[in-house]
Design a protein around this motif. Sequence first.
Motif, PDB file in Angstrom:
ATOM      1  N   ALA A  42      41.141  43.747  42.865  1.00 34.23           N
ATOM      2  CA  ALA A  42      40.083  42.922  42.265  1.00 34.23           C
ATOM      3  C   ALA A  42      39.878  43.314  40.803  1.00 34.23           C
ATOM      4  N   ALA A  43      39.917  44.621  40.522  1.00 35.06           N
ATOM      5  CA  ALA A  43      39.723  45.095  39.146  1.00 35.06           C
ATOM      6  C   ALA A  43      40.823  44.554  38.237  1.00 35.06           C
ATOM      7  N   ILE A  44      42.069  44.618  38.707  1.00 33.81           N
ATOM      8  CA  ILE A  44      43.190  44.111  37.904  1.00 33.81           C
ATOM      9  C   ILE A  44      43.027  42.604  37.684  1.00 33.81           C
ATOM     10  N   ALA A  45      42.682  41.897  38.753  1.00 33.54           N
ATOM     11  CA  ALA A  45      42.575  40.439  38.676  1.00 33.54           C
ATOM     12  C   ALA A  45      41.500  40.020  37.678  1.00 33.54           C
ATOM     13  N   GLN A  46      40.371  40.712  37.716  1.00 27.94           N
ATOM     14  CA  GLN A  46      39.238  40.261  36.898  1.00 27.94           C
ATOM     15  C   GLN A  46      39.255  40.862  35.488  1.00 27.94           C
ATOM     16  N   ARG A  47      39.833  42.069  35.324  1.00 33.97           N
ATOM     17  CA  ARG A  47      39.718  42.766  34.036  1.00 33.97           C
ATOM     18  C   ARG A  47      41.054  43.205  33.435  1.00 33.97           C
ATOM     19  N   GLY A  48      42.145  43.083  34.182  1.00 32.66           N
ATOM     20  CA  GLY A  48      43.418  43.614  33.701  1.00 32.66           C
ATOM     21  C   GLY A  48      43.467  45.121  33.877  1.00 32.66           C
ATOM     22  N   THR A  49      44.439  45.773  33.222  1.00 30.56           N
ATOM     23  CA  THR A  49      44.554  47.233  33.336  1.00 30.56           C
ATOM     24  C   THR A  49      44.291  47.875  31.979  1.00 30.56           C
ATOM     25  N   ASP A  50      44.079  49.205  32.006  1.00 26.45           N
ATOM     26  CA  ASP A  50      43.861  49.928  30.748  1.00 26.45           C
ATOM     27  C   ASP A  50      45.193  50.215  30.053  1.00 26.45           C
ATOM     28  N   HIS A  51      46.310  49.747  30.614  1.00 27.61           N
ATOM     29  CA  HIS A  51      47.581  49.865  29.891  1.00 27.61           C
ATOM     30  C   HIS A  51      48.131  48.496  29.505  1.00 27.61           C
ATOM     31  N   GLY A  52      47.214  47.573  29.217  1.00 31.05           N
ATOM     32  CA  GLY A  52      47.613  46.362  28.506  1.00 31.05           C
ATOM     33  C   GLY A  52      47.844  45.106  29.318  1.00 31.05           C
ATOM     34  N   THR A  53      47.710  45.153  30.638  1.00 43.61           N
ATOM     35  CA  THR A  53      47.877  43.932  31.442  1.00 43.61           C
ATOM     36  C   THR A  53      46.651  43.044  31.254  1.00 43.61           C
ATOM     37  N   PRO A  54      46.850  41.763  30.938  1.00 43.03           N
ATOM     38  CA  PRO A  54      45.677  40.891  30.819  1.00 43.03           C
ATOM     39  C   PRO A  54      45.078  40.573  32.197  1.00 43.03           C
ATOM     40  N   ALA A  55      43.827  40.157  32.217  1.00 39.82           N
ATOM     41  CA  ALA A  55      43.182  39.749  33.473  1.00 39.82           C
ATOM     42  C   ALA A  55      43.918  38.540  34.049  1.00 39.82           C
ATOM     43  N   CYS A  56      44.305  38.651  35.318  1.00 37.27           N
ATOM     44  CA  CYS A  56      44.999  37.530  35.972  1.00 37.27           C
ATOM     45  C   CYS A  56      44.104  36.287  35.970  1.00 37.27           C
ATOM     46  N   ALA A  57      42.793  36.524  36.126  1.00 39.33           N
ATOM     47  CA  ALA A  57      41.832  35.415  36.246  1.00 39.33           C
ATOM     48  C   ALA A  57      41.838  34.510  35.027  1.00 39.33           C
ATOM     49  N   SER A  58      42.259  35.046  33.859  1.00 40.85           N
ATOM     50  CA  SER A  58      42.221  34.209  32.664  1.00 40.85           C
ATOM     51  C   SER A  58      43.186  33.035  32.773  1.00 40.85           C
ATOM     52  N   CYS A  59      44.216  33.157  33.578  1.00 41.52           N
ATOM     53  CA  CYS A  59      45.113  32.016  33.815  1.00 41.52           C
ATOM     54  C   CYS A  59      45.024  31.479  35.248  1.00 41.52           C
ATOM     55  N   HIS A  60      44.885  32.379  36.217  1.00 38.74           N
ATOM     56  CA  HIS A  60      44.926  31.930  37.623  1.00 38.74           C
ATOM     57  C   HIS A  60      43.549  31.549  38.154  1.00 38.74           C
ATOM     58  N   GLY A  61      42.529  31.541  37.273  1.00 42.55           N
ATOM     59  CA  GLY A  61      41.198  31.096  37.678  1.00 42.55           C
ATOM     60  C   GLY A  61      40.352  32.233  38.224  1.00 42.55           C
ATOM     61  N   ALA A  62      39.045  32.073  38.118  1.00 44.70           N
ATOM     62  CA  ALA A  62      38.104  33.130  38.530  1.00 44.70           C
ATOM     63  C   ALA A  62      38.271  33.495  39.996  1.00 44.70           C
ATOM     64  N   ASN A  63      38.654  32.521  40.818  1.00 41.92           N
ATOM     65  CA  ASN A  63      38.793  32.765  42.257  1.00 41.92           C
ATOM     66  C   ASN A  63      40.230  32.590  42.741  1.00 41.92           C
ATOM     67  N   GLY A  64      41.186  32.694  41.808  1.00 41.12           N
ATOM     68  CA  GLY A  64      42.595  32.557  42.193  1.00 41.12           C
ATOM     69  C   GLY A  64      42.998  31.136  42.527  1.00 41.12           C
ATOM     70  N   GLU A  65      42.171  30.172  42.071  1.00 39.30           N
ATOM     71  CA  GLU A  65      42.438  28.768  42.413  1.00 39.30           C
ATOM     72  C   GLU A  65      43.541  28.151  41.554  1.00 39.30           C
ATOM     73  N   GLY A  66      43.964  28.852  40.487  1.00 42.33           N
ATOM     74  CA  GLY A  66      44.994  28.319  39.599  1.00 42.33           C
ATOM     75  C   GLY A  66      44.421  27.339  38.593  1.00 42.33           C
TER      76      GLY A  66
END
Length: 219
Positions: A27-51
Amino acid sequence: MRPNLTLISLVGLASAGMINPAFADGAAIAQRGTDHGTPACASCHGANGEGMAASGFPRLAGMNAGYLQTQLVALAKGQRVNPVMSPIAKSLSAEERAAVAGYYASLPAPATAAGATPHANPAGERLALQGRWAQGLPACIQCHGATGAGVGATFPALAGQSSIYIENQLHAWQQGARAPGPLGLMKVIASKLSATDIRDVAAYFATLPVSTANGRTKP
Ligand code: HEC
Ligand code: HEC
């Protein structure tokens, strides 16, 4: 993954019962990304993974965890190539890929994205439900499940998926940008589809209501 503030606050949400604690790292990765540069997945795949159907960003919520993880590995190793998603998959460790795949699989699948009229594309419907035996093309639903809901970790859901995303995948197999996958099945199938077939069958699946093997569909 090292604890950080985001993770701690998400663990807080988890203990408040809002996020299944087993998937807090994901959930942390999806909503905020990682501290080593991965962007938040939610910024493209939607807040709830809806795409985001119109951008060709696929739905991840409610998809099979094993399937999502396999795709992240293929993208990270360069067997599946996409200019946007490959560097993101590469930036994740194996543990992070497993955690975020598990998190998305645990989310309820959204209801149909576009709300378009189901079965509005008769040519696409024929390909999906009957295939084209003269050409040795099996019906899509023979592998992807009677309602396009997907079967296990091998056959992903197509129902309610972005039509642009479905089209892009079929073109990617035709062009060799996506690994042939289990038994090379999809490469062979894509090679038998014309550009018009691809548009029709993608439009058909995109209008089907989302249903998942785990049976959870958001109202
Ligand atoms: C900048 C936008 C963007 C971000 C951020 C992003 N993705 Fe993606 N993702 C895409 C696109 C575009 C595709 C489709 C690639 C293709 O067409 O092959 C995709 C595809 C995927 C797929 C393949 C799905 C399938 O059905 O095969 C997975 C899994 C995935 N992303 C997971 C993630 C995860 C996990 C994160 C966060 C760590 C993430 N994505 C962040 C744009 C993004
Ligand atoms: C013989 C079995 C089989 C049939 C029939 C079949 N598929 Fe597939 N399909 C697969 C497998 C296996 C995968 C997973 C490929 C991978 O792991 O990369 C897949 C994946 C896909 C994906 C990628 C979805 C995603 O989330 O990335 C699309 C799109 C797709 N199929 C469309 C179709 C269409 C359209 C038809 C009918 C014209 C069809 N398939 C018929 C086996 C099949």
